[in-house]
Design a protein around this motif. Structure first.
Motif, PDB file in Angstrom:
ATOM      1  N   HIS A  98      68.006  29.427  32.880  1.00  0.00           N
ATOM      2  CA  HIS A  98      67.228  28.563  32.002  1.00  0.00           C
ATOM      3  C   HIS A  98      67.773  28.709  30.593  1.00  0.00           C
ATOM      4  CE1 HIS A  98      64.213  27.912  35.107  1.00  0.00           C
ATOM      5  NE2 HIS A  98      64.335  29.192  35.404  1.00  0.00           N
ATOM      6  N   ASP A 149      60.084  20.178  36.554  1.00  0.00           N
ATOM      7  CA  ASP A 149      61.137  21.076  36.069  1.00  0.00           C
ATOM      8  C   ASP A 149      61.413  20.784  34.596  1.00  0.00           C
ATOM      9  OD1 ASP A 149      63.430  22.526  35.547  1.00  0.00           O
ATOM     10  OD2 ASP A 149      64.719  21.386  36.904  1.00  0.00           O
ATOM     11  N   GLY A 150      61.231  21.770  33.733  1.00  0.00           N
ATOM     12  CA  GLY A 150      61.488  21.588  32.309  1.00  0.00           C
ATOM     13  C   GLY A 150      60.322  20.932  31.588  1.00  0.00           C
ATOM     14  N   GLU A 204      69.956  20.798  29.655  1.00  0.00           N
ATOM     15  CA  GLU A 204      69.839  22.039  30.424  1.00  0.00           C
ATOM     16  C   GLU A 204      70.584  21.875  31.744  1.00  0.00           C
ATOM     17  OE1 GLU A 204      68.144  25.070  33.125  1.00  0.00           O
ATOM     18  OE2 GLU A 204      67.973  22.915  33.367  1.00  0.00           O
ATOM     19  N   HIS A 230      57.679  27.493  32.692  1.00  0.00           N
ATOM     20  CA  HIS A 230      58.521  26.767  33.644  1.00  0.00           C
ATOM     21  C   HIS A 230      57.919  26.903  35.038  1.00  0.00           C
ATOM     22  CE1 HIS A 230      62.246  25.197  35.400  1.00  0.00           C
ATOM     23  NE2 HIS A 230      62.654  24.931  34.175  1.00  0.00           N
ATOM     24  N   HIS A 276      63.296  21.828  28.655  1.00  0.00           N
ATOM     25  CA  HIS A 276      64.131  20.624  28.671  1.00  0.00           C
ATOM     26  C   HIS A 276      63.413  19.478  29.364  1.00  0.00           C
ATOM     27  CE1 HIS A 276      65.151  20.983  33.038  1.00  0.00           C
ATOM     28  NE2 HIS A 276      64.786  22.222  32.811  1.00  0.00           N
TER      29      HIS A 276
HETATM   30 ZN   LIG Z   1      64.478  23.656  34.289  1.00  0.00          ZN
END
Ligand SMILES: [Zn+2]
Length: 412
Positions: free
Chosen positions: A361, A93-94, A127, A192, A82
């Motif tokens: 996730h 993150d993502g 997400e 990730h 994401h």
């Molecule tokens: Zn994430």
């Protein structure tokens, strides 16, 4: 096949995407379907098209960018994550899973590899639960973990319905079209950042995820009686915030005494009404988040919390009602995808260990319709969801390399 990740390009893209944000750098805020999120999506689609990928979007805004394989009838091999970010978050993150996935595909293209199964990069919608109160909206709909009817009832914090918001964002079609047909994916792999400290502490390059912990979340409403802070004497009071305080500690205690270190419970929101210094709190809304790798143990904790709320409600004469928002089952990753990841790490001499994902996730939901596994890279101090979130260029490149190798072996 010799794989060379263009680490420079990947890092500069991570930096560029971080600047498409509603927060001052280094913080990143990118809430789903805001103008900023839409700009980030358009930027990403351009990158995918430049790599020769065929891009489509489904009605919830999940984006699929396909590198066609030689066997058009064979199921897809998917990767992705994401790009939405909670307020005041970081840049990895993502994003590492989306841009790393794109870089893995470009690396395979450059190496001369030609896949048999098509390889698809996925950008999954929302997400983060920031806007609609429920996380992994895109992957829940893809996997049928939430029904289109239930999704249509969702509204954002300003009371705008999901339908309204997504149509304004020009996501056309009906939510019924989002669910993937059975057998669509041969495998799905998500790269990730770990969002925990273990890999860094053990000085390992990568973590191969074998289980994903299951979250359950609820909204708790406590309705007491308001009144003047001077006028209403203590025996008469039905203070909603005092009841909430007792309940929050009962929740903490329920998780602490579950018998396992894997159980965690959090109250992250406490809204007090009317919120005035001289007014007794008449109403409190709490958020509850309970997670575990074991479904029975997590459900047992939820029952303990439920009993505690009833006791507190009776003792204090304030009704407590709990609305479960979601209670998802934990996922076991697929042995064949875990194997492919482990072999890829070994082939490139990358140190790794099997591990549990304690954050949830999109892969948790995709696991309902496809064999999945995840690949974690270390992040500094385990920090995530904050502006100083950091993953080193070296680890990002190593994760992307292992991902590329894995996609190759799964699609050959
Ligand atoms: Zn994430």
């Amino acid at each position: 096949m010799s794989l060379a990740i263009d680490s420079q390009r990947l890092l500069s893209e991570i930096e560029a995407l971080a600047l498409i944000s509603d927060a001052e750098p280094p913080a990143v805020t990118r809430i789903v379907f805001t103008p900023t999120d839409l700009r980030a999506r358009a930027w990403l689609i351009e990158k995918c098209q430049a790599a020769g990928l065929a891009v489509r979007q489904d009605p919830i805004g999940n984006m699929f960018a396909r590198w066609a394989g030689s066997d058009a009838g064979a199921p897809m091999v998917g990767t992705g994550s994401h790009i939405d970010a909670i307020p005041n978050a970081g840049k990895y993150d993502g994003v590492v899973g989306v841009l790393g996935g794109l870089e893995a595909i470009r690396t395979l293209q450059k190496s001369g590899f030609r896949p048999r199964n098509s390889i698809e990069l996925l950008l999954l919608t929302s997400e983060e639960p920031t806007r609609f109160g429920i996380g992994c909206l895109g992957s829940r709909l893809l996997s049928g973990s939430i029904s289109p009817e239930a999704a249509r009832k969702l509204a954002d914090n300003d009371g705008q319905s999901l339908e309204e918001v997504r149509r304004k964002a020009e996501m056309h079609g009906e939510l019924e079209e989002v669910k993937l047909p059975p057998g669509y994916y041969k495998a799905f792999v998500e790269l990730h950042i770990e969002q925990g400290p273990l890999l860094e502490r053990e000085n390992l390059a990568l973590g191969v995820v074998t289980k994903i912990a299951a979250p359950a979340s609820a909204r708790i409403s406590i309705d007491g009686a308001g009144g003047h802070a001077g006028g209403v004497l203590m025996p008469e009071r039905r203070d909603a915030l005092c009841a909430a305080a007792e309940l929050i500690l009962a929740i903490e205690n329920a998780a602490r005494s579950s018998g396992a270190i894997d159980t965690v419970a959090t109250v992250g929101i406490c809204d007090v009404f009317p919120g005035a210094v001289n007014s007794i709190p008449s109403r409190v809304r709490l958020s509850l988040d309970v997670r575990d790798t074991n479904l029975d143990r997590r459900n047992a904790v939820l029952r303990v919390i439920d009993v505690a709320s009833q006791e507190i409600a009776a003792k204090r004469r304030v009704p407590v009602s709990t609305e479960m928002l979601n209670a998802d089952a934990p996922a076991d990753c697929a042995p064949e995808v875990i194997d492919a990841l482990s072999r890829a790490c070994e082939k490139h001499g990358l140190s790794f260990r099997p591990m549990i994902s304690r954050a949830y996730h999109d892969s948790l939901f995709i696991s309902a319709v496809a064999p999945v596994a995840m690949l974690f890279i270390p992040c500094r101090n385990g920090y995530s969801h904050r502006p100083d979130e950091y993953a080193s260029p070296e680890h990002i490149a190593q994760g992307t390399l292992a991902l590329a190798e894995t996609l190759a072996s799964l699609s050959a």
